[in-house]
Design an enzyme around this catalytic site. Structure first.
Site, PDB file in Angstrom:
ATOM      1  N   SER A 146       0.855  -1.178   0.000  1.00 45.81           N
ATOM      2  CA  SER A 146       0.000   0.000   0.000  1.00 45.81           C
ATOM      3  C   SER A 146       0.891   1.228   0.000  1.00 45.81           C
ATOM      4  O   SER A 146       2.101   1.141   0.279  1.00 45.81           O
ATOM      5  CB  SER A 146      -0.883  -0.022   1.259  1.00 45.81           C
ATOM      6  OG  SER A 146      -1.421   1.249   1.551  1.00 45.81           O
ATOM      7  N   TYR A 159      -3.571  -1.016  10.066  1.00 46.55           N
ATOM      8  CA  TYR A 159      -3.398  -1.103   8.610  1.00 46.55           C
ATOM      9  C   TYR A 159      -2.011  -0.627   8.199  1.00 46.55           C
ATOM     10  O   TYR A 159      -1.303  -1.289   7.439  1.00 46.55           O
ATOM     11  CB  TYR A 159      -4.480  -0.285   7.903  1.00 46.55           C
ATOM     12  CG  TYR A 159      -4.419  -0.376   6.392  1.00 46.55           C
ATOM     13  CD1 TYR A 159      -4.928  -1.486   5.730  1.00 46.55           C
ATOM     14  CD2 TYR A 159      -3.841   0.647   5.634  1.00 46.55           C
ATOM     15  CE1 TYR A 159      -4.867  -1.580   4.353  1.00 46.55           C
ATOM     16  CE2 TYR A 159      -3.775   0.556   4.258  1.00 46.55           C
ATOM     17  CZ  TYR A 159      -4.292  -0.551   3.623  1.00 46.55           C
ATOM     18  OH  TYR A 159      -4.219  -0.648   2.257  1.00 46.55           O
TER      19      TYR A 159
END
Length: 263
Positions: A146, A159
């Protein structure tokens, strides 16, 4: 020697394959001649994706599996072995965003859920397929990271931690297995139009996805949000022999977000 991007005859596992980047990548891999075993929780969606793989020219198979379950991950690796005798490639793409909350309010249960799917599942799957790849002397693994593999972000501590760790997992694994002609790389998608953006829409524009996309595209140097296929093609390329000298890298499909400061 000039090479084209081909996955002809390659045996590939794709997780997180029911929607978004995983589904798009699986279909692309099928069009390049791959045998693709897709996995996620939704059996109906997986069957549709597997059918698209086959229609595109590959061989599509599916297994409903929870990437938070060690037993399900083991079953996935075993199914690929039973179907085709082994695995040539893995696109470890399963991921969840988790809740949005400050560190002081972020629950340990939420933390565990995010880390189990985003990181632990990749670790377990890689462990399961590596012995066969080492024995055959070849393989390619692509893990989905990400933008937060390299950047911080508020309100999503688990996350961000998990995606930083994915990049560490890629580098650590590549350091061990490069000598066996096994490549391990990290795909870093930018802002891609997938279901993972839907929770963000709740915070950005009261659930209005169209308005959210308009706000997000202003952050991208290319002036638009990416489509799943644009990240899917990069995953397919990294799994192919055309990327045979690319190893231990993090490669972005992000419209320039990591490389260009937007004024």
């Amino acid at each position: 020697m000039i090479k084209s991007v081909s996955l002809e005859g390659k045996r590939i596992i794709v997780t997180g394959a029911s929607t978004g980047i995983g589904a798009a990548a699986a279909e692309i891999m099928g069009s390049l001649g791959a045998k693709v075993l897709v996995a996620a929780r939704s059996e109906d969606k997986l069957k549709a994706v597997a059918d698209k793989v086959t229609k595109a020219g590959g061989e599509g198979r599916y297994l409903a599996a929870d990437m938070g379950s060690e037993a399900d991950i083991a079953a996935l690796a075993e199914k690929a072995k039973a179907l085709w005798g082994g695995v040539d490639g893995v696109f470890a793409n399963a991921g969840v965003s988790g809740p949005a909350a400050p560190m002081t309010e972020y629950s340990l249960d939420a933390y565990d859920d995010v880390m189990n799917v985003n990181l632990k599942s990749m670790f377990i799957l890689i462990k399961a397929v590596l012995p066969g790849m080492i024995e055959q002397g070849s393989g390619s693994i692509v893990c989905t990271g990400s933008l937060t593999s390299k950047l911080g972000a508020p309100m999503t501590p688990a996350y961000v931690m998990s995606k930083h760790a994915v990049l560490g997992l890629v580098r650590a694994t590549a350091a061990e297995v490069a000598k066996h002609n096994i490549r391990v790389n990290c795909l870093i998608p930018g802002l891609i139009n997938t279901p993972l953006l839907e929770p963000l829409a709740e915070h950005v524009a009261d659930g209005d996805m169209k308005a959210t996309l308009n706000i997000l595209k202003a952050m991208v140097p290319q002036g638009r949000v990416g489509e799943p296929e644009e990240a899917g093609w990069l995953a397919a390329f990294l799994l192919s022999d055309a990327a045979g000298y690319i190893n231990a890298q993090s490669i972005s499909a992000d419209g320039g977000m990591l490389g260009i400061m937007r004024s």
